[in-house]
Design a protein around this motif. Structure first.
Motif, mmCIF file in Angstrom:
data_model
loop_
_atom_site.group_PDB
_atom_site.id
_atom_site.type_symbol
_atom_site.label_atom_id
_atom_site.label_comp_id
_atom_site.label_asym_id
_atom_site.label_seq_id
_atom_site.Cartn_x
_atom_site.Cartn_y
_atom_site.Cartn_z
ATOM 1 N N GLU A 453 47.702 35.933 38.225
ATOM 2 C CA GLU A 453 46.588 36.660 38.022
ATOM 3 C C GLU A 453 46.877 37.787 37.149
ATOM 4 O O GLU A 453 47.722 38.527 36.738
ATOM 5 C CB GLU A 453 46.539 37.394 39.356
ATOM 6 C CG GLU A 453 45.221 38.240 39.510
ATOM 7 C CD GLU A 453 45.117 38.932 41.161
ATOM 8 O OE1 GLU A 453 45.185 40.207 40.922
ATOM 9 O OE2 GLU A 453 45.018 38.040 42.080
ATOM 10 N N CYS A 506 40.094 38.509 38.967
ATOM 11 C CA CYS A 506 39.199 39.049 39.963
ATOM 12 C C CYS A 506 37.971 39.674 39.429
ATOM 13 O O CYS A 506 38.285 40.470 38.390
ATOM 14 C CB CYS A 506 40.073 39.940 40.810
ATOM 15 S SG CYS A 506 41.128 39.300 41.923
ATOM 16 N N GLY A 538 37.550 35.186 41.313
ATOM 17 C CA GLY A 538 37.418 35.991 42.572
ATOM 18 C C GLY A 538 36.291 36.814 42.816
ATOM 19 O O GLY A 538 35.952 37.849 42.042
ATOM 20 N N ARG A 568 37.366 37.563 47.632
ATOM 21 C CA ARG A 568 38.225 38.930 47.716
ATOM 22 C C ARG A 568 37.734 39.834 48.603
ATOM 23 O O ARG A 568 36.406 40.091 49.015
ATOM 24 C CB ARG A 568 38.725 39.537 46.410
ATOM 25 C CG ARG A 568 37.694 40.045 45.740
ATOM 26 C CD ARG A 568 38.294 40.522 44.168
ATOM 27 N NE ARG A 568 37.573 41.362 43.570
ATOM 28 C CZ ARG A 568 37.110 42.686 43.761
ATOM 29 N NH1 ARG A 568 37.821 43.593 44.424
ATOM 30 N NH2 ARG A 568 36.447 43.322 42.821
#
Length: 658
Positions: A453, A506, A538, A568
């Motif tokens: 990530e 994300c 995400g 998320r």
């Protein structure tokens, strides 16, 4: 020669451009507009008053200048400069006229021997038709003659002046000034003297005038008379007072404006009242609902109503109610032993504002969020006080509508620090202080990396390391997140293409709703060569459940590109569960728990994990900090986790070493 309407319009048109330039630059340059009006002979009795009235209604609502900071204050400064230029030029014009008349009188006197009849006729015409008042007195100040213009200025019949002295006409405290000026004409050899005394009209009221005096001499050059030119100065004085009022008051509500409030605040801080001073900073809740739904005219009437009701609430107090800007108001209260406490005052404000009023058949009411400084801090400035009240107000509004809060100096200091960091974040990014780092999403079973990530990492020279979550919060607050988010995606994709494994990024709320998100993702994949199947994006689950925004459309098109989709901030609500099933989400991120859940919650979490698995997704826990937490999440059936247990700090590059 008078202008026709068309010619006058052509003369006035360039002045509009000067006003706009003055609004956007130096307000003092607007003085040339007032000067030009006098040059165009726009000098009627109501010319300046009408000009100020038009400008005060016209300038604040022009789209070219609507975004200017402190707009009401700048409008007041520009109008003040126009009036100052007009006044200065008008006074010069009057003095020139007076000088012209005076010179004509002198010339008439000198040429009497050549053509006495012509000179007397010219003098009489000037005396009779001059717009300025003229009085001829002997050397002891006794009036011998006065013209009709002086009668109009002092509201007397012309015959009434005969036999009166300057002592009868000039207000006693100002008489010495006039006498000294006249004496200097005789003894000092001056050709002209000017003063601004007050003179008494026929009703005994004082009138402020401009008095210019010259001296006549006989054929032997011996002084024998004074010629006094008198013009009414009260109108300009009155307009000056009106201008000052307009510069310190809001034109819509008539309340004091920000400038007036800060002046009063500074005065009270120096006075240090015994019981202190309280500041209430109000912002109307959802005021745009009224203006967008019912129109700006109704909105303006509501603002005037709010001004009246706030004035009613504080009618018994020594207080100043002010309109700061837009739908923001402030109340400065000089406390007394009988002043109600803050709770009682807020209750009265809410009760007054919530009472509906019917405007054009619509029952309208408002509420307000309020930030309260119960006692103004010492050794600070009005600007700092208003900044503190504004921060207090914003904290109150975070709790919802119709909320209020007290000033918290500690919270202020912390927020100011964070705002300061947010403000310099673009420069830090430009200077390379912000970088992309990586942390693994680790399988709870064999502790292998499920994916890597990408996160933000800011090495600040004073504040130290600023984490990803803090960076995202600040960038989202300032609008920097969209370009910064696209940069993170591009940097991470360029790094990931040289390695194996899945890359996760994300998205924030603004990124998920960005109309250009699909275009940006496609460009990054094309430019870097990263396969779409190796990219997982995400989405915040609450954004996917919203009826507004473009997140759902973005998700569908990104999925069509071949990218994996994650959700998320998952809490497990029925709406979120349905979204996971319908949208084909591949990974669900659940907030970690620091304490082992009881039996009931455990069963709920197990069912939730089972459902996500049935929908084809993985369950990721964020964060997991201890082996004990990892153990019971493993028992519940969760698949992977992030956090300090397996990676205390994000790595600076890929591959991550934890």
């Amino acid at each position: 020669m008078p202008f026709s309407t068309n010619k006058l319009a052509k003369q006035l048109q360039p002045l509009v451009g000067r006003l706009f330039d003055a609004m956007q630059g130096d307000p003092e340059t607007a003085a040339t507009v007032g000067t030009r009006l006098v040059e165009l002979h726009c000098v009627g009795a109501t010319s300046l008053r009408a000009t100020i009235d038009v400008l005060s209604k016209y300038l604040p609502y022009q789209p070219e200048i609507a975004a200017i900071a402190n707009l009401p204050e700048r409008v007041g400064l520009v109008i003040g400069a126009v009036a100052a230029g007009y006044t200065d030029k008008m006074q010069a014009f009057v003095l020139e006229q007076q000088e012209s008349v005076s010179q004509a009188l002198v010339r008439a006197n000198k040429s009497v021997q050549l053509n006495l009849k012509v000179s007397e006729q010219q003098f009489e015409e000037l005396f009779t038709y001059s717009a300025s008042g003229i009085a001829i007195t002997d050397l002891d100040g006794t009036v011998q003659r006065a013209n009709a213009a002086l009668g109009r200025i002092l509201r007397r019949e012309v015959e009434e002046f005969e036999g009166l002295t300057l002592a009868d006409l000039v207000v006693e405290p100002d008489l010495p000034l006039v006498e000294i000026a006249l004496t200097e004409l005789v003894e000092g050899g001056k050709h002209r003297a000017e003063e601004r005394p007050r003179m008494l009209d026929g009703d005994g009221e004082s009138v402020r005038v401009v008095l210019a005096a010259t001296m006549q001499r006989d054929v032997d050059d011996v002084p024998n008379k004074y010629v006094l030119m008198i013009d009414d100065d009260s109108q300009l004085t009155l307009l000056g007072g009106q201008l000052q009022y307009q510069s310190l008051h809001d034109p819509l509500t008539g309340l004091p404006n920000r400038q007036y409030l800060t002046t009063r605040m500074e005065s009270l801080m120096h006075a240090e009242p015994e019981h202190g001073v309280t500041l209430y900073h109000l912002d109307l809740d959802a005021f745009s609902v009224i203006t967008d739904g019912l129109g700006r005219q109704i909105g303006d009437r509501v603002l005037r109503l709010v001004a009246e009701r706030l004035s009613t609430v504080f009618a018994e107090e020594k207080a100043m109610v002010a309109r700061l800007e837009g739908d923001e108001f402030a109340v400065l209260v000089e406390n007394a032993p009988t002043t109600p406490d803050v709770n009682a005052t807020i209750s009265r404000i809410e009760a007054e504002l919530s009472e509906p009023v019917f405007l054009e058949g619509h029952g309208v009411a408002v509420s307000a969020s309020v930030g309260v400084l119960p006692r103004l801090p010492v050794n600070t400035t009005p600007a700092e006080i208003l900044r503190a009240s504004d921060m207090t107000l914003r904290r109150a509004k975070r709790s919802g509508r119709r909320q209020w809060g007290l000033h918290d100096a500690t919270a202020d200091k912390q927020e100011q620090k964070e705002f300061g960091l947010a403000a310099v974040m673009p420069g830090a990014w430009e200077n390379g202080e912000i970088s992309v780092v990586y942390q693994p999403v680790v399988a709870l079973g064999d502790q292998s990396a499920v994916c890597i990530e990408a996160e933000l990492h800011w090495e600040h020279r004073d504040a130290g390391v600023i984490t990803h979550d803090k960076c995202v919060s600040m960038a989202e607050h300032t609008g920097l997140m969209l370009p910064l988010g696209e940069w993170v995606l591009r940097q991470a994709a360029a790094e990931a293409v040289s390695h194996t494994g899945m890359l996760a990024v994300c998205l924030t709320e603004s990124m998920a709703n960005n109309p250009d998100l699909v275009r940006d993702v496609r460009r990054v994949l094309d430019d870097t060569g990263l396969p779409a199947s190796r990219l997982l994006l995400g989405f915040p689950v609450h954004v996917l459940g919203s009826d507004n925004g473009e997140a759902i459309d973005n998700l569908d098109m990104i999925a069509e590109l071949g990218c994996a989709i994650g959700a998320r901030d998952f809490s497990g609500s029925s709406t979120e569960v349905e979204l996971v099933r319908s949208l084909g989400v591949k990974a669900v991120r659940i907030k970690g728990r620091t304490i082992r859940p009881d039996e009931l919650i455990t069963h709920v979490l197990e069912d939730l994990v089972t459902f996500v698995h049935a929908a084809g997704g993985l369950v990721v826990i964020d964060p997991v900090e201890t082996e004990e937490q990892a153990s019971w999440w493993r028992e519940i059936g969760a698949d992977a986790c992030v956090g300090p247990l397996y990676c205390p700090e994000p790595g600076v590059s890929w591959p991550v070493s934890c």
